[in-house]
Design a protein around this motif. Sequence first.
Motif, PDB file in Angstrom:
ATOM      1  N   ALA A 190      87.247  -6.782 -30.613  1.00 25.69           N
ATOM      2  CA  ALA A 190      86.383  -6.414 -31.738  1.00 25.69           C
ATOM      3  C   ALA A 190      86.995  -5.303 -32.576  1.00 25.69           C
ATOM      4  CB  ALA A 190      85.013  -5.984 -31.227  1.00 25.69           C
TER       5      ALA A 190
ATOM      6  N   LYS B  29      87.446  -6.820 -46.857  1.00 23.35           N
ATOM      7  CA  LYS B  29      88.569  -7.259 -46.022  1.00 23.35           C
ATOM      8  C   LYS B  29      89.279  -8.456 -46.655  1.00 23.35           C
ATOM      9  CE  LYS B  29      89.680  -7.782 -41.144  1.00 23.35           C
ATOM     10  NZ  LYS B  29      89.132  -7.630 -39.788  1.00 23.35           N
TER      11      LYS B  29
ATOM     12  N   ILE C 217      79.754  -9.930 -33.188  1.00 26.91           N
ATOM     13  CA  ILE C 217      80.434 -11.165 -33.565  1.00 26.91           C
ATOM     14  C   ILE C 217      81.427 -11.573 -32.482  1.00 26.91           C
ATOM     15  CG2 ILE C 217      82.005 -12.206 -35.242  1.00 26.91           C
ATOM     16  CD1 ILE C 217      80.584 -10.535 -37.387  1.00 26.91           C
TER      17      ILE C 217
ATOM     18  N   ALA D 284      80.924  -5.502 -35.379  1.00 27.35           N
ATOM     19  CA  ALA D 284      82.008  -6.420 -35.026  1.00 27.35           C
ATOM     20  C   ALA D 284      81.894  -6.853 -33.570  1.00 27.35           C
ATOM     21  CB  ALA D 284      83.363  -5.752 -35.273  1.00 27.35           C
TER      22      ALA D 284
ATOM     23  N   ILE E 131      89.703 -14.379 -36.935  1.00 23.96           N
ATOM     24  CA  ILE E 131      88.614 -15.120 -36.303  1.00 23.96           C
ATOM     25  C   ILE E 131      89.151 -16.331 -35.539  1.00 23.96           C
ATOM     26  CG2 ILE E 131      86.612 -16.600 -36.769  1.00 23.96           C
ATOM     27  CD1 ILE E 131      85.814 -14.616 -38.947  1.00 23.96           C
TER      28      ILE E 131
ATOM     29  N   LEU F 124      79.817  -8.302 -43.202  1.00 20.30           N
ATOM     30  CA  LEU F 124      80.006  -7.014 -42.536  1.00 20.30           C
ATOM     31  C   LEU F 124      81.133  -6.223 -43.186  1.00 20.30           C
ATOM     32  CD1 LEU F 124      79.196  -5.173 -40.154  1.00 20.30           C
ATOM     33  CD2 LEU F 124      80.876  -6.392 -38.766  1.00 20.30           C
ATOM     34  N   GLN F 125      82.197  -6.928 -43.608  1.00 24.00           N
ATOM     35  CA  GLN F 125      83.350  -6.257 -44.207  1.00 24.00           C
ATOM     36  C   GLN F 125      83.768  -6.989 -45.483  1.00 24.00           C
ATOM     37  OE1 GLN F 125      86.218  -5.989 -40.962  1.00 24.00           O
ATOM     38  NE2 GLN F 125      85.517  -3.918 -40.590  1.00 24.00           N
TER      39      GLN F 125
ATOM     40  N   MET G 274      81.019 -12.147 -40.722  1.00 24.05           N
ATOM     41  CA  MET G 274      82.042 -11.114 -40.745  1.00 24.05           C
ATOM     42  C   MET G 274      82.363 -10.701 -42.178  1.00 24.05           C
ATOM     43  SD  MET G 274      83.514  -9.482 -38.316  1.00 24.05           S
ATOM     44  CE  MET G 274      84.316  -7.922 -38.675  1.00 24.05           C
TER      45      MET G 274
ATOM     46  N   LEU H 280      88.841  -7.082 -35.252  1.00 23.89           N
ATOM     47  CA  LEU H 280      87.934  -7.635 -36.247  1.00 23.89           C
ATOM     48  C   LEU H 280      87.324  -6.529 -37.114  1.00 23.89           C
ATOM     49  CD1 LEU H 280      85.898 -10.364 -34.292  1.00 23.89           C
ATOM     50  CD2 LEU H 280      87.525 -10.734 -36.148  1.00 23.89           C
ATOM     51  N   GLY H 281      87.090  -5.386 -36.504  1.00 21.73           N
ATOM     52  CA  GLY H 281      86.437  -4.299 -37.211  1.00 21.73           C
ATOM     53  C   GLY H 281      87.342  -3.492 -38.111  1.00 21.73           C
TER      54      GLY H 281
ATOM     55  N   LEU I 227      91.061 -12.171 -42.410  1.00 28.68           N
ATOM     56  CA  LEU I 227      89.844 -12.395 -41.635  1.00 28.68           C
ATOM     57  C   LEU I 227      89.847 -13.785 -41.005  1.00 28.68           C
ATOM     58  CD1 LEU I 227      87.124 -11.479 -40.662  1.00 28.68           C
ATOM     59  CD2 LEU I 227      86.134 -12.140 -42.859  1.00 28.68           C
TER      60      LEU I 227
END
Length: 253
Positions: free
Chosen positions: A210, A159, A97, A94, A168, A155-156, A152, A213-214, A164
């Motif tokens: 982050a 989510k 990104i 994260a 973002i 990555l997840q 993203m 986001l994570g 998300l």
Amino acid sequence: MIAENRADHKADTREKLILVAIKMFAEQGFSGVSMRNINSAAGTRNSSAVHYHFGSKMGIIEAVMEKLNEQLRPIFDQVLSGLDERASEGKLQAEDIAMAIMLPFWVLNCTPEYGRYAVKLSARLMLEADNDLKALYNRYMEEPVGRIMDLMAKLQPEKNPHHLKFQILHFFMATISGVSTIDLLDNTPLGDIRFEHSSEMMMVYVFHLARGLGCEKPEYESFDMAFWSRYSGYLGMEPEVEPAADDAITPLS
């Protein structure tokens, strides 16, 4: 030779008008600046220079956005291509990104002559844009924002997509607003909060956001709703409804 000199002069005049427009729009807003104001500030001999080179006020705004895009897009493309590789190797984080969002605007901010104004102008776009300006801004930002969204999501994957998207876009908004006000950190309610090195400030910011986001899923269970229920009157408030779009738009002159 004469034709070449005329072409160079036209190009110089056009570039000067764009640079002046960036500064004026950043400082005074889009509705507060007219084509005549730009001509006057640029010191052009032709009082209709903006109309000659750009056709209209929206025309010079489009030229401004194109200039900013010419600088931002290559950085986004370079960084995001690198992150595509990291994602394929299973190394994407994260924080990567978050830095991909931050870095292009930081580079723009550091550009001599017009960079600081360019970022302030970008911040104004989020606050003052009518439907036409929003469409123009989205046209340039849709591709890099979409690539970041896709990274993203990889990555997840579990989510909530709506969460998300909100995170973002909020990250973009916070980044642009934050960079545009970087020169105000010397005098805040908490005193002088400037950093000795800008790189440290960037990393603190990136790691801070982050973490949001994570977050795969909000841990609502850890939130003490019994305590905050005493403020339910505030929590239940809704913003005032905006007027109809036609009433809110200031015509471009």
